[in-house]
Design a protein around this motif. Structure first.
Motif, PDB file in Angstrom:
ATOM      1  N   THR A  23      -7.141  23.716  26.700  1.00 15.25           N
ATOM      2  CA  THR A  23      -7.382  25.044  27.651  1.00 15.25           C
ATOM      3  C   THR A  23      -8.447  25.821  26.964  1.00 15.25           C
ATOM      4  O   THR A  23      -8.897  26.806  27.876  1.00 15.25           O
ATOM      5  N   HIS A  54      -9.372  26.866  32.053  1.00  7.65           N
ATOM      6  CA  HIS A  54     -10.147  25.692  31.532  1.00  7.65           C
ATOM      7  C   HIS A  54      -8.986  24.574  31.164  1.00  7.65           C
ATOM      8  O   HIS A  54      -8.076  24.981  30.499  1.00  7.65           O
ATOM      9  N   ASP A  55      -9.293  23.126  31.673  1.00  9.10           N
ATOM     10  CA  ASP A  55      -8.355  22.389  30.932  1.00  9.10           C
ATOM     11  C   ASP A  55      -9.218  21.026  31.012  1.00  9.10           C
ATOM     12  O   ASP A  55      -9.530  20.369  32.246  1.00  9.10           O
ATOM     13  N   ASP A  56      -9.503  20.429  29.831  1.00  8.20           N
ATOM     14  CA  ASP A  56     -10.409  19.174  29.812  1.00  8.20           C
ATOM     15  C   ASP A  56      -9.492  17.979  29.184  1.00  8.20           C
ATOM     16  O   ASP A  56      -9.762  17.070  28.630  1.00  8.20           O
ATOM     17  N   LEU A  72      -5.619  23.106  35.589  1.00 10.92           N
ATOM     18  CA  LEU A  72      -6.480  24.087  35.980  1.00 10.92           C
ATOM     19  C   LEU A  72      -6.043  25.208  37.049  1.00 10.92           C
ATOM     20  O   LEU A  72      -5.531  24.295  37.927  1.00 10.92           O
ATOM     21  N   TYR A  73      -6.295  26.187  36.798  1.00 12.57           N
ATOM     22  CA  TYR A  73      -5.925  27.269  37.712  1.00 12.57           C
ATOM     23  C   TYR A  73      -4.302  27.454  38.119  1.00 12.57           C
ATOM     24  O   TYR A  73      -3.536  27.999  38.776  1.00 12.57           O
TER      25      TYR A  73
END
Length: 128
Positions: A23, A54-56, A72-73
């Motif tokens: 995140t 953010h989340d990757d 995300l969100y």
């Protein structure tokens, strides 16, 4: 015969460093409520509802072969065991000093506690 009350001898470990990395440790404050430990063991602080900005992380594929959705969100709750920083709705924050001793998981729910947080200045939050 099986043991009884085995919950007294087990602990689910939360790997906060993985969440933090995925995140970027930057979250939007959705709500702020005062926190006081009913048992009087933990310091006063805040209960925060935070939105993930953010989340990757790669969550892999579901049973049908489709990519799993990221966080995300999504919103989640944390407890910050300090009132050293004034936090208000709409702020962007970074969580500090994960308190693994007082954090735990019940089923799929995470009860996350931190010893502190910091408000990210607006200009810094928009750059990141």
């Amino acid at each position: 015969m099986a043991l009884t009350n085995t919950f007294m001898f087990t602990k689910t470990i939360i790997e906060w460093t993985k969440i933090e990395k995925a995140t970027g440790n930057k979250f939007k404050v959705v709500s702020v409520r005062p926190y006081t430990d009913k048992k009087g063991k933990l310091p006063d602080g805040y209960n925060l509802t935070l939105m993930i900005l953010h989340d990757d992380f790669d969550y892999g594929l579901d049973k049908n072969g489709n990519p799993r959705e990221n966080n995300l969100y999504q919103n989640f709750d944390v407890t910050v065991l300090s009132r050293n920083v004034e936090v208000k709705k709409g702020d962007n924050v970074r969580l500090l000093d994960f308190d693994s001793e007082n954090s735990f998981a019940i089923g799929f729910n995470l009860l996350l506690r931190f010893r502190n947080c910091e408000v990210i200045p607006t200009q810094q939050a928009s750059k990141n």
